[in-house]
Design a protein around this motif. Structure first.
Motif, short mmCIF file in Angstrom:
data_model
loop_
_atom_site.label_atom_id
_atom_site.label_comp_id
_atom_site.label_asym_id
_atom_site.label_seq_id
_atom_site.Cartn_x
_atom_site.Cartn_y
_atom_site.Cartn_z
N ILE A 102 -55.49 51.11 -23.11
CA ILE A 102 -54.92 50.98 -24.75
C ILE A 102 -54.27 49.54 -24.70
CG2 ILE A 102 -53.19 51.87 -26.26
CD1 ILE A 102 -53.29 54.39 -25.12
N HIS A 103 -54.85 48.96 -25.90
CA HIS A 103 -54.25 47.54 -26.27
C HIS A 103 -53.52 47.77 -27.90
CE1 HIS A 103 -56.11 45.41 -23.14
NE2 HIS A 103 -57.01 46.18 -23.19
N GLY A 104 -53.13 46.56 -28.26
CA GLY A 104 -52.84 46.53 -29.56
C GLY A 104 -53.37 45.37 -30.25
N VAL A 137 -52.23 39.35 -31.57
CA VAL A 137 -51.68 39.64 -30.40
C VAL A 137 -51.61 40.98 -29.99
CG1 VAL A 137 -49.92 37.69 -30.76
CG2 VAL A 137 -49.50 39.96 -31.89
N CYS A 138 -51.56 41.31 -28.66
CA CYS A 138 -51.68 42.65 -28.17
C CYS A 138 -50.08 43.09 -27.94
CB CYS A 138 -52.33 42.60 -26.71
SG CYS A 138 -52.45 44.42 -26.04
N ASN A 139 -49.99 44.24 -28.66
CA ASN A 139 -48.48 44.76 -28.71
C ASN A 139 -48.54 46.22 -27.89
OD1 ASN A 139 -49.69 46.25 -30.66
ND2 ASN A 139 -48.52 45.16 -32.24
N GLU A 140 -49.28 46.28 -27.20
CA GLU A 140 -49.16 47.44 -26.28
C GLU A 140 -49.14 47.16 -24.86
OE1 GLU A 140 -48.89 50.79 -27.29
OE2 GLU A 140 -48.81 50.16 -29.18
N TYR A 141 -48.27 47.46 -23.78
CA TYR A 141 -48.43 47.01 -22.74
C TYR A 141 -49.69 47.47 -21.89
CZ TYR A 141 -47.54 45.96 -17.67
OH TYR A 141 -47.63 45.30 -16.60
N CYS A 142 -50.36 46.47 -21.49
CA CYS A 142 -51.74 46.73 -20.78
C CYS A 142 -51.97 46.39 -19.65
CB CYS A 142 -52.66 46.16 -21.76
SG CYS A 142 -52.78 44.56 -22.27
N GLY A 143 -50.90 45.78 -19.00
CA GLY A 143 -51.23 45.35 -17.55
C GLY A 143 -50.53 43.86 -17.36
N ALA A 145 -51.09 40.94 -17.57
CA ALA A 145 -51.17 39.48 -18.25
C ALA A 145 -51.15 39.92 -19.64
CB ALA A 145 -52.43 38.62 -17.97
N HIS A 146 -50.63 41.31 -19.95
CA HIS A 146 -50.32 41.64 -21.34
C HIS A 146 -49.68 40.48 -22.17
CE1 HIS A 146 -48.38 43.80 -24.72
NE2 HIS A 146 -47.50 43.34 -24.30
N HIS A 147 -48.67 39.98 -21.81
CA HIS A 147 -48.03 39.04 -22.60
C HIS A 147 -48.75 37.69 -22.84
CE1 HIS A 147 -47.77 37.61 -18.17
NE2 HIS A 147 -47.54 36.22 -19.06
N ALA A 148 -49.77 37.65 -22.11
CA ALA A 148 -50.94 36.36 -22.44
C ALA A 148 -52.20 36.90 -23.25
CB ALA A 148 -51.17 35.87 -21.09
N MET A 149 -52.17 38.14 -23.49
CA MET A 149 -53.45 38.45 -24.27
C MET A 149 -53.34 38.14 -25.66
SD MET A 149 -54.90 42.27 -24.23
CE MET A 149 -56.44 42.90 -25.56
N GLU A 150 -53.98 37.33 -26.24
CA GLU A 150 -54.15 36.93 -27.62
C GLU A 150 -55.38 36.24 -28.13
OE1 GLU A 150 -50.89 34.04 -27.38
OE2 GLU A 150 -52.09 32.46 -26.66
#
Ligand code: CUA
Length: 157
Positions: A102-104, A137-143, A145-150
């Motif tokens: 799951i992503h955002g 931006v991805c606003n669902e915790y996904c692993g 590198a979630h914070h770097a997913m853009e």
């Protein structure tokens, strides 16, 4: 006899009440979850996106005079295509699915925001105006590198 009849009535009434409660709990749990994404879209096999007409090559397509469809795949840890390039002053519908978890999908600074669930296609339509650049931006915790997913959305003239 009199008391016996009342007992039966109460028994029937409590069974009905239990069924009613079960029914409303099920409805409550499933209803809003399903409404989050487009339910007109068929389910999709997250493990076989490379065989799907829309998502094997994530892209933006013109579908009307001033209308575009953006087929976007979210995966750990990015979005495809990147950047997503769409024309200014047009209507763009994003179809977003996930290849893994799951992503955002949020177009930063706008109200375009949806959860992206593997096996489902989320749909959001936006009206673009002048040329601009937006972060996605991805606003669902996904692993890890979630914070770097853009990603990036470029609205071009
Ligand atoms: Cu993808 Cu967080």
């Amino acid at each position: 006899m009199h008391i016996h009849a009342y007992e039966k009535l109460w028994l029937a009434a409590s069974v009905l009440l239990i069924l009613f409660l079960l029914g409303s709990v099920t409805y409550g749990a499933v209803g809003p979850g399903v409404a989050m994404v487009s339910d007109s879209e068929p389910a999709i096999d997250a493990g076989a996106l490379d065989e799907d007409d829309r998502f094997s090559e994530p892209r933006v397509e013109q579908v009307g005079e001033n209308e575009y469809a953006a087929y976007v795949v979210a995966r750990q840890f990015g979005f495809q295509p990147d950047p997503i390039v769409v024309p200014a002053n047009s209507t763009v519908t994003f179809y977003v699915t996930s290849a893994d978890v799951i992503h955002g999908f949020e177009v930063a600074g706008t109200n375009a925001n949806t959860m992206v669930v593997p096996g489902e296609v989320s749909e959001i339509t936006v009206e673009t105006d002048g040329p601009a650049e937006y972060g996605i931006v991805c606003n669902e915790y996904c692993g890890a590198a979630h914070h770097a997913m853009e990603g990036k959305l470029e609205v071009v003239s």
